[in-house]
Design a protein around this motif. Structure first.
Motif, mmCIF file in Angstrom:
data_model
loop_
_atom_site.group_PDB
_atom_site.id
_atom_site.type_symbol
_atom_site.label_atom_id
_atom_site.label_comp_id
_atom_site.label_asym_id
_atom_site.label_seq_id
_atom_site.Cartn_x
_atom_site.Cartn_y
_atom_site.Cartn_z
ATOM 1 N N PHE A 195 0.814 -1.220 0.000
ATOM 2 C CA PHE A 195 0.000 0.000 0.000
ATOM 3 C C PHE A 195 0.849 1.271 0.000
ATOM 4 O O PHE A 195 0.348 2.346 -0.327
ATOM 5 C CB PHE A 195 -0.979 -0.033 1.169
ATOM 6 C CG PHE A 195 -2.057 -1.066 0.980
ATOM 7 C CD1 PHE A 195 -3.018 -0.900 -0.006
ATOM 8 C CD2 PHE A 195 -2.075 -2.229 1.731
ATOM 9 C CE1 PHE A 195 -3.994 -1.864 -0.220
ATOM 10 C CE2 PHE A 195 -3.050 -3.196 1.535
ATOM 11 C CZ PHE A 195 -4.006 -3.016 0.552
ATOM 12 N N GLN A 196 2.141 1.145 0.327
ATOM 13 C CA GLN A 196 3.041 2.272 0.120
ATOM 14 C C GLN A 196 3.313 2.489 -1.364
ATOM 15 O O GLN A 196 3.496 3.616 -1.826
ATOM 16 C CB GLN A 196 4.364 2.035 0.866
ATOM 17 C CG GLN A 196 4.281 2.178 2.373
ATOM 18 C CD GLN A 196 4.018 3.608 2.811
ATOM 19 O OE1 GLN A 196 4.365 4.568 2.121
ATOM 20 N NE2 GLN A 196 3.367 3.759 3.959
ATOM 21 N N ARG A 197 3.326 1.399 -2.130
ATOM 22 C CA ARG A 197 3.602 1.488 -3.571
ATOM 23 C C ARG A 197 2.354 1.828 -4.393
ATOM 24 O O ARG A 197 2.464 2.287 -5.527
ATOM 25 C CB ARG A 197 4.176 0.159 -4.080
ATOM 26 C CG ARG A 197 5.467 -0.278 -3.418
ATOM 27 C CD ARG A 197 6.006 -1.536 -4.074
ATOM 28 N NE ARG A 197 7.144 -2.088 -3.347
ATOM 29 C CZ ARG A 197 8.054 -2.897 -3.872
ATOM 30 N NH1 ARG A 197 7.953 -3.249 -5.149
ATOM 31 N NH2 ARG A 197 9.048 -3.366 -3.146
ATOM 32 N N LEU A 198 1.198 1.585 -3.833
ATOM 33 C CA LEU A 198 -0.023 1.702 -4.623
ATOM 34 C C LEU A 198 -0.266 3.095 -5.200
ATOM 35 O O LEU A 198 -0.685 3.201 -6.365
ATOM 36 C CB LEU A 198 -1.229 1.260 -3.775
ATOM 37 C CG LEU A 198 -2.571 1.150 -4.516
ATOM 38 C CD1 LEU A 198 -2.474 0.211 -5.710
ATOM 39 C CD2 LEU A 198 -3.670 0.677 -3.561
ATOM 40 N N PRO A 199 -0.050 4.198 -4.461
ATOM 41 C CA PRO A 199 -0.307 5.522 -5.065
ATOM 42 C C PRO A 199 0.482 5.766 -6.349
ATOM 43 O O PRO A 199 -0.053 6.317 -7.314
ATOM 44 C CB PRO A 199 0.100 6.499 -3.957
ATOM 45 C CG PRO A 199 -0.074 5.730 -2.689
ATOM 46 C CD PRO A 199 0.316 4.323 -3.029
ATOM 47 N N ALA A 200 1.767 5.357 -6.381
ATOM 48 C CA ALA A 200 2.573 5.563 -7.592
ATOM 49 C C ALA A 200 2.050 4.716 -8.745
ATOM 50 O O ALA A 200 2.005 5.170 -9.900
ATOM 51 C CB ALA A 200 4.039 5.228 -7.310
ATOM 52 N N THR A 201 1.636 3.484 -8.452
ATOM 53 C CA THR A 201 1.067 2.624 -9.491
ATOM 54 C C THR A 201 -0.224 3.219 -10.029
ATOM 55 O O THR A 201 -0.468 3.229 -11.245
ATOM 56 C CB THR A 201 0.800 1.222 -8.914
ATOM 57 O OG1 THR A 201 2.024 0.672 -8.423
ATOM 58 C CG2 THR A 201 0.228 0.297 -9.979
ATOM 59 N N ALA A 202 -1.069 3.719 -9.114
ATOM 60 C CA ALA A 202 -2.332 4.334 -9.536
ATOM 61 C C ALA A 202 -2.078 5.588 -10.360
ATOM 62 O O ALA A 202 -2.758 5.840 -11.366
ATOM 63 C CB ALA A 202 -3.175 4.663 -8.307
ATOM 64 N N TYR A 203 -1.096 6.383 -9.951
ATOM 65 C CA TYR A 203 -0.785 7.615 -10.687
ATOM 66 C C TYR A 203 -0.358 7.294 -12.121
ATOM 67 O O TYR A 203 -0.826 7.931 -13.080
ATOM 68 C CB TYR A 203 0.317 8.384 -9.973
ATOM 69 C CG TYR A 203 0.845 9.555 -10.766
ATOM 70 C CD1 TYR A 203 0.112 10.730 -10.875
ATOM 71 C CD2 TYR A 203 2.067 9.470 -11.428
ATOM 72 C CE1 TYR A 203 0.586 11.803 -11.618
ATOM 73 C CE2 TYR A 203 2.545 10.535 -12.172
ATOM 74 C CZ TYR A 203 1.796 11.697 -12.266
ATOM 75 O OH TYR A 203 2.273 12.744 -13.010
#
Length: 666
Positions: free
Chosen positions: A330-338
Motif C-alpha cells: 500500500f506504500q507502492r499503490l499511489p505511484a502505481t495508480a498515478y
C-alpha cells in the motif's frame, strides 16, 4: 481466507474505513430518491403501531451506515404521517435498527458515532449475512449497500496461478467464481425470505457489471490489477513467495443484473420492483481526462483512491502475506495508480457515452448469422485520435457480442471501418495516427454526410459524434445584421436556422436509411439545448432539442428509436461549482486558455476564410482574455451545453421517406 478476512480497517486512523469511504457514501446518495420512493409506494406499515425493525447488512464501521439508516427511517416516518390508516397511531411506533457485519468488524468505533439524539433502538448483530441472523418474520426492511459483491469465501479448488482474482483467468475461474456467487446468493435470499415479514422490503446496492462485460475482464476501478502487479513485483524481489501469490484470491464477484434476477426468481419468495444499473465512476466529474488535471491533481487523486483501497483490502492482504508485505504494497499503490491515470487515453464527451454504446450493441445490433464482413462508418471523423477511440470501442463491443453468441466465432468475421468527413478534412494527419495493430480494414470516404456516401444495405453501424449540430450551410436569404449566428436574431433567425436543420436532418436520415442493412444501428451524439435557451447559441451551429430531433426521425419512418436522452456535463476545471471568491486566478487563466485553444481548432478556418488570416489571428489572440473576463464575472462556473445521445435501428419494413424530404425542403 479466515472468517475475519473481509472486514474493513477499523478505528479512527488515517487508513481507516471511517475516513476513506466517501465513494461508498456517494454511490448510496445516487439512489436515495429511489429508496424513498420505494418505501413510500411499497413498504407495508403495521396498522396498529408496534416496533418497526430495520437491518443494515454489511454495515462496516464508518458513518455511511448511520446516514443510510437515517434516510430509511425518515422515509418510513414520512409514510406513517401520510398514511390514513396509521395517522392515529403515529406516536405508537418504535424503531429498532440492527447493524450487521462479520465477527471482527469494529463495532466499537461504530457505536462511538451513534447519533446522541437518535430516535431508534440499536443492536449489533455479528455474523455472515449468508446465514440466518434474525428470528422468522421479524424484519420489515433490509438494507445492503455495496456488500453483496463480497463472496462468503474465495472459490475452493481454483488454480489461478499468478492472479489474485478471476480477471484474465479464463473459463475455469469464471465458472468457479460464478458458482460461489450462486451458492452464496441462494443462501442469502433463503435466509432473508424467512426473516422478513410478509410485505417487507429487501433493498440492495451492489457492484455489478454490464451484460456486455466479460466476467474475467480487468476491473481497474476495483484495483485488482494494481494490487496484483505490485504483488508480482514483490515476488520478483523475493519479498513474497510465488506459491503465496498463487494461493491468494480476492473473494469478490460482480454479477450482471440478469444473473441476480435469475437467483431471485429461482428463490420464488420475492417480487422484483426495481432492478437497474446506477452508473458512477471513480472520477467526480464525468468526462474528465488526464488533460483536465494538473499533475498535483492526479497525485492527490491517486493518493486518495489508494487510501480507499487500503481501507478495504489491507486486512485481507495482511492476513495472507503478513503485515510487512501489506504495508509495502500500500506504500507502492499511489505511484502505481498515478501511472495508470497518466497512461489513460484522452477522455472526451464521447467517453461519457461509452457504456451506453456497448450496451446498445449488446442488446440491439444484429450480427450476421454467417461469416461476413461487418462494416462500420464514422461520420464527421475530423483528424484527432477521438475517432479511433470510439471506433475501437464499437469493434470491441461487436467482438464481445460475437464471442458470447454460441452460433458465432469471432475469427469468422472481418471488420471494415469507413472514416468520413468533408472534402478538405486533413485525412493525411488522420492516417498518420492509425493504430498500427488495428484489427480492421480502413478506408476514407470524403463528402457531406447530408448526402449518400455508401451503396444500399452496406453498413451495419453508423457512428456520428458531435457532428450533426453542424449544418450543411448557413441559412440562405437571412439578413442578420451585426451577428455571426442566430443568437439575438429573433424569430426570423431562429426560424431560418431551424428550417435548415430540418431539411439537413431529413436528407441525413434518408441517406442512412438506404445505406444501413435492415436491423443496423445509427448512433448519434450531438449538441442539444433546452427550448428556452434558443437565443444562447454559439456561432454558426444549430443545436436542436431532443424533441425536435425525435420529430424528424418519427416523420422519416425508417427507424426505431432505442435511446434518446441528454448527457449533461460541467466544465473540466478545479473551479467547477465553486463560488467566485474560491477560484484562483491561475485556474481561470488556464481554463480560458484551454477553451480558447479548443475554439480556435474548430473555428479558425471558418473565420479565416471569411475575414482573412490576419483577422482570424487577431480574434483568437484576444479570445483568452475575453473568456477569462467572462468566467470572472460569473458567480459560479457556467455549465457546458448538454449533448444528446440517440440510437436508431433501421426497421425491416419502412415507409418511403421521400414525401417528408420534399415537405421539409418546401
Amino acid at each position: 481466507m479466515g472468517k475475519e478476512a473481509t472486514v474493513m480497517v477499523g478505528g479512527h486512523g488515517q487508513n481507516s474505513y471511517m475516513h476513506n469511504s466517501i465513494h461508498q457514501r456517494t454511490r448510496y446518495d445516487t439512489v436515495v430518491n429511489m429508496v424513498e420512493e420505494v418505501i413510500h409506494e411499497r413498504l407495508h406499515i403495521p396498522t396498529k403501531g408496534g416496533t418497526i425493525r430495520v437491518a443494515d447488512l454489511g454495515c462496516s464501521v464508518g458513518p455511511n451506515t448511520l446516514h443510510s439508516m437515517q434516510t430509511v427511517l425518515d422515509a418510513i416516518g414520512a409514510k406513517i404521517k401520510t398514511s390514513s390508516s396509521s395517522q392515529d397511531h403515529g406516536r405508537n411506533y418504535d424503531f429498532q435498527v440492527s447493524f450487521n457485519d462479520r465477527i471482527g468488524n469494529d463495532f466499537n468505533t461504530l457505536f462511538e458515532f451513534l447519533p446522541p439524539n437518535r430516535q431508534y433502538f440499536v443492536a449489533a448483530v455479528p455474523g455472515s449475512f449468508y446465514s440466518r441472523l434474525f428470528p422468522q418474520n421479524s424484519i420489515h426492511y433490509f438494507n445492503s449497500s455495496l456488500a453483496l459483491h463480497w463472496l462468503s469465501r474465495a472459490p475452493s479448488g481454483l488454480v489461478n496461478k499468478g492472479r489474485v482474482h478471476l480477471h484474465g483467468g479464463g473459463a475455469e475461474a469464471v465458472a468457479a467464481y460464478g458458482n460461489q456467487f450462486r451458492a452464496d446468493m441462494a443462501a442469502f435470499l433463503e435466509a432473508r425470505a424467512v426473516e422478513l415479514v410478509p410485505g417487507g422490503l429487501l433493498v440492495m446496492l451492489f457492484v455489478c457489471r454490464h451484460e456486455w462485460m466479460d466476467a474475467d475482464a480487468p476491473r481497474h476501478d476495483m484495483w485488482f490489477p494494481h494490487i496484483e502487479s505490485i504483488l508480482r513485483e514483490l515476488v520478483a524481489e523475493g519479498k513474497v513467495k510465488e506459491e503465496d501469490l498463487d494461493s491468494f484470491q480476492l473473494p469478490i464477484y460482480s454479477p450482471t443484473v440478469r444473473e441476480f434476477k435469475e437467483m431471485v426468481e429461482m428463490n420464488g419468495s420475492f417480487s422484483i420492483h426495481e432492478a437497474k444499473i446506477v452508473d458512477q465512476g471513480w472520477r467526480e466529474k464525468a468526462g474528465q481526462g488526464v488533460e483536465d488535471h494538473k499533475t498535483d491533481d492526479l497525485h492527490e487523486k491517486a493518493r486518495e483512491l489508494s487510501l480507499a483501497a487500503r481501507a478495504v483490502f489491507q486486512e485481507m492482504v495482511g492476513n495472507h502475506f503478513g503485515g510487512d508485505v501489506a504495508e509495502d504494497l500500500f506504500q507502492r499503490l499511489p505511484a502505481t495508480a498515478y501511472q495508470f491515470f497518466v497512461n489513460q487515453p484522452t477522455r472526451t464527451r464521447c467517453a461519457t457515452t461509452t457504456d451506453m454504446v456497448k450496451e446498445v450493441i449488446h442488446q440491439k445490433l444484429e450480427i450476421p448469422t454467417e461469416a461476413a464482413t461487418i462494416s462500420v462508418a464514422d461520420l464527421g471523423c475530423a483528424v484527432g485520435p477521438n475517432t479511433f477511440h470510439s471506433i475501437q470501442t464499437v469493434v470491441d463491443a461487436m467482438k464481445a457480442k460475437i464471442k458470447r453468441s454460441s452460433s458465432h466465432q469471432v475469427g469468422a468475421f472481418e471488420f471494415q471501418v469507413f472514416l468520413n468527413d468533408q472534402i478538405g478534412n486533413d485525412f493525411n494527419t488522420l492516417f498518420e495516427s492509425l493504430p498500427p495493430n488495428r484489427q480492421y480494414f480502413v478506408a476514407a470516404v470524403p463528402g457531406s454526410f447530408y448526402s449518400r456516401l455508401f451503396p444500399p444495405n452496406s453498413i451495419h453501424y453508423f457512428n456520428s459524434s458531435l457532428a450533426l449540430h453542424w449544418l450543411s450551410r448557413a441559412p440562405s436569404g437571412l439578413v442578420n445584421k451585426g451577428r455571426v449566428h442566430c443568437h439575438g436574431g429573433g424569430a426570423e433567425a431562429v426560424a431560418a436556422y431551424g428550417g435548415q436543420f430540418r431539411a439537413d436532418i431529413a436528407a441525413f436520415l434518408e441517406a442512412r436509411a438506404v445505406e444501413l442493412v435492415p436491423g443496423g444501428l445509427l448512433v448519434m451524439l450531438f449538441g442539444e439545448v433546452r427550448e428556452e435557451d434558443l437565443d444562447s447559441f454559439q456561432l454558426p451551429i444549430y443545436s436542436p432539442t431532443v424533441g425536435e430531433f425525435r420529430e424528424v426521425v418519427e416523420m422519416n419512418g425508417s427507424y426505431a428509436i432505442h435511446v434518446a436522452e441528454k448527457v449533461d456535463e460541467t466544465w473540466a476545471s478545479n473551479g467547477v461549482g465553486k463560488e467566485q471568491e474560491d477560484r484562483r486566478k491561475p485556474d481561470l487563466d488556464e481554463l480560458a486558455r484551454d477553451m480558447s485553444r479548443a475554439t480556435r481548432a474548430v473555428f479558425e478556418d471558418i473565420v479565416g476564410d471569411h475575414f482573412g488570416k490576419d483577422v482570424a489571428g487577431e480574434v483568437f489572440r484576444r479570445l483568452p482574455e475575453t473568456v477569462y473576463q467572462f468566467f470572472l464575472a460569473q458567480p459560479t462556473m457556467p455549465t457546458l451545453p448538454p449533448t444528446a445521445f440517440f440510437v436508431l435501428q433501421k426497421k425491416y419494413y419502412t415507409k418511403a421517406p421521400k414525401a417528408y424530404l420534399t415537405k421539409a425542403k418546401g
